[in-house]
Scaffold this motif. Sequence first.
Motif, PDB file in Angstrom:
ATOM      1  N   MET A  14       0.857  -1.191   0.000  1.00  0.00           N
ATOM      2  CA  MET A  14       0.000   0.000   0.000  1.00  0.00           C
ATOM      3  C   MET A  14       0.891   1.237   0.000  1.00  0.00           C
ATOM      4  N   LYS A  18       0.879   1.874  -7.042  1.00  0.00           N
ATOM      5  CA  LYS A  18       0.346   0.950  -8.062  1.00  0.00           C
ATOM      6  C   LYS A  18      -0.743   1.584  -8.924  1.00  0.00           C
ATOM      7  N   ASP A  37      -9.113  -3.501  -6.958  1.00  0.00           N
ATOM      8  CA  ASP A  37      -9.934  -3.047  -5.825  1.00  0.00           C
ATOM      9  C   ASP A  37     -11.320  -2.562  -6.286  1.00  0.00           C
ATOM     10  N   ILE A  49     -13.617   0.015   0.135  1.00  0.00           N
ATOM     11  CA  ILE A  49     -12.880  -1.134   0.693  1.00  0.00           C
ATOM     12  C   ILE A  49     -13.023  -1.136   2.228  1.00  0.00           C
ATOM     13  N   PHE A  53     -14.294  -4.224   4.735  1.00  0.00           N
ATOM     14  CA  PHE A  53     -13.568  -4.720   5.911  1.00  0.00           C
ATOM     15  C   PHE A  53     -14.419  -4.578   7.177  1.00  0.00           C
ATOM     16  N   PHE A  61     -13.476 -10.124   2.191  1.00  0.00           N
ATOM     17  CA  PHE A  61     -12.730  -9.302   1.225  1.00  0.00           C
ATOM     18  C   PHE A  61     -11.784 -10.182   0.413  1.00  0.00           C
ATOM     19  N   ARG A  62     -11.054 -11.065   1.089  1.00  0.00           N
ATOM     20  CA  ARG A  62     -10.074 -11.922   0.394  1.00  0.00           C
ATOM     21  C   ARG A  62     -10.780 -12.888  -0.562  1.00  0.00           C
ATOM     22  N   THR A  82      -3.039  -4.301  -8.860  1.00  0.00           N
ATOM     23  CA  THR A  82      -3.524  -5.250  -7.847  1.00  0.00           C
ATOM     24  C   THR A  82      -3.658  -4.583  -6.480  1.00  0.00           C
ATOM     25  N   GLY A  83      -4.297  -5.281  -5.541  1.00  0.00           N
ATOM     26  CA  GLY A  83      -4.304  -4.826  -4.150  1.00  0.00           C
ATOM     27  C   GLY A  83      -2.998  -5.280  -3.503  1.00  0.00           C
ATOM     28  N   GLY A  84      -2.564  -4.571  -2.494  1.00  0.00           N
ATOM     29  CA  GLY A  84      -1.271  -4.871  -1.867  1.00  0.00           C
ATOM     30  C   GLY A  84      -1.176  -6.270  -1.269  1.00  0.00           C
ATOM     31  N   GLY A  85      -2.337  -6.890  -1.014  1.00  0.00           N
ATOM     32  CA  GLY A  85      -2.323  -8.208  -0.368  1.00  0.00           C
ATOM     33  C   GLY A  85      -2.355  -9.377  -1.337  1.00  0.00           C
ATOM     34  N   ARG A 122      -7.253   3.199   4.315  1.00  0.00           N
ATOM     35  CA  ARG A 122      -6.656   1.866   4.164  1.00  0.00           C
ATOM     36  C   ARG A 122      -6.897   1.071   5.449  1.00  0.00           C
ATOM     37  N   PRO A 123      -7.777   0.074   5.391  1.00  0.00           N
ATOM     38  CA  PRO A 123      -8.082  -0.664   6.632  1.00  0.00           C
ATOM     39  C   PRO A 123      -6.865  -1.299   7.282  1.00  0.00           C
ATOM     40  N   LEU A 124      -5.865  -1.667   6.474  1.00  0.00           N
ATOM     41  CA  LEU A 124      -4.688  -2.328   7.048  1.00  0.00           C
ATOM     42  C   LEU A 124      -3.523  -1.362   7.259  1.00  0.00           C
ATOM     43  N   ARG A 138       5.569  -9.295   4.099  1.00  0.00           N
ATOM     44  CA  ARG A 138       5.277  -9.435   2.668  1.00  0.00           C
ATOM     45  C   ARG A 138       6.475  -9.195   1.756  1.00  0.00           C
TER      46      ARG A 138
END
Length: 169
Positions: A14, A18, A37, A49, A53, A61-62, A82-85, A122-124, A138
Amino acid sequence: MKVTSKNIVVIGFMGSGKTEVSKILGKKLDRHVIEVDDLIIAKSKRKTINDIFEKDGETVFREFEIQASKDIKEVKKSIISTGGGAVMNKIIMDYYKENGEIVYLETSFHECAKRLEPFSDRPLFKNILAARKLFEFRRPLYDYYSDYMVNTNGKALEQVADETIRKVS
Ligand code: S3P
């Protein structure tokens, strides 16, 4: 310069840029840009997003994320932001790899945090210590899955996009 005929799949933490770099790549290469996303939000029928969450939880979400990457596994000659995860799930990365070259926007944690402040959407990335742990966890995965790496620290988005194009050419 002969750019890859495959999709260009942009991965990274994040705040690595990107979304913005993908938009510039889309313009420069005249290719369709897919923001994963956004596909997830559309599938969830939520507005953001953060909403997904909060109301459905990360597991849901995943699941949407896996589904969204599966939905686009046949697309060709596109830019996929893409999403960071994404790298947390081999199934997702296998879908992306099928038709794509994977480009990792390597960015220091400090730089990601600076770009994302005040961290509200950003939830994370709401808790900086937890985000730092996730980043460390990661980092080897981004390395592992990438075909090319472009360092973004202190660089303008335009420069990052140009370096990306050179790498995939
Ligand atoms: C996530 C990154 C986000 C988004 C979601 C989960 C992650 O995308 O998919 O909040 O796990 O790193 P960006 O990397 O575009 O912020």
